[in-house]
Scaffold this motif. Structure first.
Motif, PDB file in Angstrom:
ATOM      1  N   SER A 196       0.960  -1.113   0.107  1.00 44.37           N
ATOM      2  CA  SER A 196      -0.048  -0.059   0.095  1.00 44.37           C
ATOM      3  C   SER A 196       0.907   1.342   0.239  1.00 44.37           C
ATOM      4  O   SER A 196       2.097   1.211   0.481  1.00 44.37           O
ATOM      5  CB  SER A 196      -0.972  -0.098   1.238  1.00 44.37           C
ATOM      6  OG  SER A 196      -1.650   1.286   1.297  1.00 44.37           O
ATOM      7  N   SER A 197       0.438   2.197  -0.522  1.00 51.74           N
ATOM      8  CA  SER A 197       1.092   3.605  -0.427  1.00 51.74           C
ATOM      9  C   SER A 197       0.067   4.481   0.210  1.00 51.74           C
ATOM     10  O   SER A 197      -0.896   4.992  -0.107  1.00 51.74           O
ATOM     11  CB  SER A 197       1.409   4.159  -1.592  1.00 51.74           C
ATOM     12  OG  SER A 197       0.197   4.317  -2.457  1.00 51.74           O
ATOM     13  N   SER A 198       0.235   5.096   1.555  1.00 52.87           N
ATOM     14  CA  SER A 198      -0.449   5.893   2.158  1.00 52.87           C
ATOM     15  C   SER A 198       0.306   6.300   3.636  1.00 52.87           C
ATOM     16  O   SER A 198       0.620   5.233   4.370  1.00 52.87           O
ATOM     17  CB  SER A 198      -1.964   5.197   2.746  1.00 52.87           C
ATOM     18  OG  SER A 198      -2.531   6.109   3.425  1.00 52.87           O
ATOM     19  N   GLY A 199       0.226   7.474   3.980  1.00 49.76           N
ATOM     20  CA  GLY A 199       0.681   7.701   5.359  1.00 49.76           C
ATOM     21  C   GLY A 199      -0.467   7.881   6.200  1.00 49.76           C
ATOM     22  O   GLY A 199      -0.364   8.959   7.439  1.00 49.76           O
ATOM     23  N   VAL A 255      10.031   4.418   3.453  1.00 49.56           N
ATOM     24  CA  VAL A 255       9.778   5.861   3.248  1.00 49.56           C
ATOM     25  C   VAL A 255      10.541   6.195   1.843  1.00 49.56           C
ATOM     26  O   VAL A 255      11.526   5.888   1.512  1.00 49.56           O
ATOM     27  CB  VAL A 255      10.542   6.670   4.401  1.00 49.56           C
ATOM     28  CG1 VAL A 255      10.541   8.342   4.171  1.00 49.56           C
ATOM     29  CG2 VAL A 255      10.072   6.414   5.733  1.00 49.56           C
ATOM     30  N   HIS A 256       9.584   6.950   0.800  1.00 49.68           N
ATOM     31  CA  HIS A 256      10.124   7.033  -0.390  1.00 49.68           C
ATOM     32  C   HIS A 256       9.299   8.387  -0.829  1.00 49.68           C
ATOM     33  O   HIS A 256       8.256   8.370  -1.033  1.00 49.68           O
ATOM     34  CB  HIS A 256       9.706   5.919  -1.350  1.00 49.68           C
ATOM     35  CG  HIS A 256      10.187   6.154  -2.769  1.00 49.68           C
ATOM     36  ND1 HIS A 256      11.435   5.817  -3.014  1.00 49.68           N
ATOM     37  CD2 HIS A 256       9.555   6.797  -3.887  1.00 49.68           C
ATOM     38  CE1 HIS A 256      11.724   6.078  -4.427  1.00 49.68           C
ATOM     39  NE2 HIS A 256      10.534   6.582  -4.884  1.00 49.68           N
ATOM     40  N   GLY A 257      10.053   9.450  -1.327  1.00 47.61           N
ATOM     41  CA  GLY A 257       9.750  10.661  -2.104  1.00 47.61           C
ATOM     42  C   GLY A 257       9.149  11.492  -1.131  1.00 47.61           C
ATOM     43  O   GLY A 257       8.872  11.336   0.291  1.00 47.61           O
ATOM     44  N   THR A 293       5.329  11.805   6.267  1.00 47.94           N
ATOM     45  CA  THR A 293       4.560  11.051   7.233  1.00 47.94           C
ATOM     46  C   THR A 293       5.012  11.030   8.448  1.00 47.94           C
ATOM     47  O   THR A 293       6.426  10.832   8.849  1.00 47.94           O
ATOM     48  CB  THR A 293       4.422   9.512   6.814  1.00 47.94           C
ATOM     49  OG1 THR A 293       3.774   9.543   5.530  1.00 47.94           O
ATOM     50  CG2 THR A 293       3.667   8.859   7.662  1.00 47.94           C
ATOM     51  N   PRO A 294       4.353  11.582   9.603  1.00 49.27           N
ATOM     52  CA  PRO A 294       4.903  11.356  10.838  1.00 49.27           C
ATOM     53  C   PRO A 294       5.505  10.221  11.593  1.00 49.27           C
ATOM     54  O   PRO A 294       4.828   9.201  11.319  1.00 49.27           O
ATOM     55  CB  PRO A 294       3.585  12.158  12.086  1.00 49.27           C
ATOM     56  CG  PRO A 294       2.845  12.661  10.967  1.00 49.27           C
ATOM     57  CD  PRO A 294       3.063  11.811   9.626  1.00 49.27           C
ATOM     58  N   GLU A 295       6.475  10.372  12.316  1.00 52.29           N
ATOM     59  CA  GLU A 295       6.887   9.145  12.969  1.00 52.29           C
ATOM     60  C   GLU A 295       5.962   8.283  13.747  1.00 52.29           C
ATOM     61  O   GLU A 295       6.110   7.058  13.763  1.00 52.29           O
ATOM     62  CB  GLU A 295       8.115   9.586  13.733  1.00 52.29           C
ATOM     63  CG  GLU A 295       8.688   8.203  14.346  1.00 52.29           C
ATOM     64  CD  GLU A 295       9.414   7.565  13.117  1.00 52.29           C
ATOM     65  OE1 GLU A 295       9.416   6.313  13.612  1.00 52.29           O
ATOM     66  OE2 GLU A 295       9.851   7.810  12.204  1.00 52.29           O
ATOM     67  N   PHE A 296       5.010   8.919  14.233  1.00 52.94           N
ATOM     68  CA  PHE A 296       4.087   8.166  15.156  1.00 52.94           C
ATOM     69  C   PHE A 296       3.206   7.332  14.543  1.00 52.94           C
ATOM     70  O   PHE A 296       2.903   6.094  14.675  1.00 52.94           O
ATOM     71  CB  PHE A 296       3.390   9.029  16.180  1.00 52.94           C
ATOM     72  CG  PHE A 296       2.212   9.755  15.647  1.00 52.94           C
ATOM     73  CD1 PHE A 296       0.888   9.347  15.530  1.00 52.94           C
ATOM     74  CD2 PHE A 296       2.323  10.907  14.958  1.00 52.94           C
ATOM     75  CE1 PHE A 296      -0.390   9.845  14.649  1.00 52.94           C
ATOM     76  CE2 PHE A 296       1.344  11.678  14.418  1.00 52.94           C
ATOM     77  CZ  PHE A 296      -0.082  11.030  14.275  1.00 52.94           C
ATOM     78  N   ILE A 297       2.987   7.723  12.930  1.00 56.60           N
ATOM     79  CA  ILE A 297       2.251   7.021  12.186  1.00 56.60           C
ATOM     80  C   ILE A 297       3.132   5.825  11.556  1.00 56.60           C
ATOM     81  O   ILE A 297       2.613   4.704  11.557  1.00 56.60           O
ATOM     82  CB  ILE A 297       1.856   7.714  11.130  1.00 56.60           C
ATOM     83  CG1 ILE A 297       0.621   8.781  11.426  1.00 56.60           C
ATOM     84  CG2 ILE A 297       1.064   7.149   9.791  1.00 56.60           C
ATOM     85  CD1 ILE A 297      -0.635   8.226  11.956  1.00 56.60           C
ATOM     86  N   ARG A 298       4.209   5.778  11.210  1.00 55.43           N
ATOM     87  CA  ARG A 298       5.218   4.932  11.090  1.00 55.43           C
ATOM     88  C   ARG A 298       5.258   3.871  11.937  1.00 55.43           C
ATOM     89  O   ARG A 298       5.343   2.729  11.719  1.00 55.43           O
ATOM     90  CB  ARG A 298       6.726   5.473  10.591  1.00 55.43           C
ATOM     91  CG  ARG A 298       6.646   6.306   9.570  1.00 55.43           C
ATOM     92  CD  ARG A 298       8.276   6.905   9.354  1.00 55.43           C
ATOM     93  NE  ARG A 298       7.984   8.343   8.547  1.00 55.43           N
ATOM     94  CZ  ARG A 298       8.967   8.903   8.384  1.00 55.43           C
ATOM     95  NH1 ARG A 298      10.495   8.374   8.674  1.00 55.43           N
ATOM     96  NH2 ARG A 298       9.138  10.102   7.552  1.00 55.43           N
TER      97      ARG A 298
END
Length: 83
Positions: free
Chosen positions: A18-21, A64-66, A47-52
């Motif tokens: 998937s591609s989504s933050g 993480v890309h782009g 994308t914030p670190e807490f989401i990652r």
């Protein structure tokens, strides 16, 4: 989204990409965990670190890309083609 992931696995997919933050990435990561399949979520640098971390907590690999979603999506499409 969970139904779509389950259907893909039932039809022979062996992994989810998937591609989504945001919510779509979280839903895919959760579905992958519940379905017991490898899952990769490609997120942009913004994308914030807490989401990652939340994505990882569901067992997803996070790439993480782009600098924006469209670049992350291009990478996810390429990864999906390789799965």
């Amino acid at each position: 989204l969970g139904y779509t992931c389950a259907k893909a696995i039932a039809e022979g997919a062996t992994a989810l990409v998937s591609s989504s933050g945001g919510n779509a990435g979280l839903a895919t990561a959760y579905a992958g965990q519940r379905l017991g399949v490898p899952t990769t979520v490609v997120v942009p640098e913004t994308t914030p670190e807490f989401i990652r971390q939340r994505l990882r907590s569901y067992g997803a690999a996070v790439e993480v890309h782009g600098s924006q979603w469209s670049e992350a999506n291009e990478r996810a499409v390429a990864l999906n083609a390789a799965v």
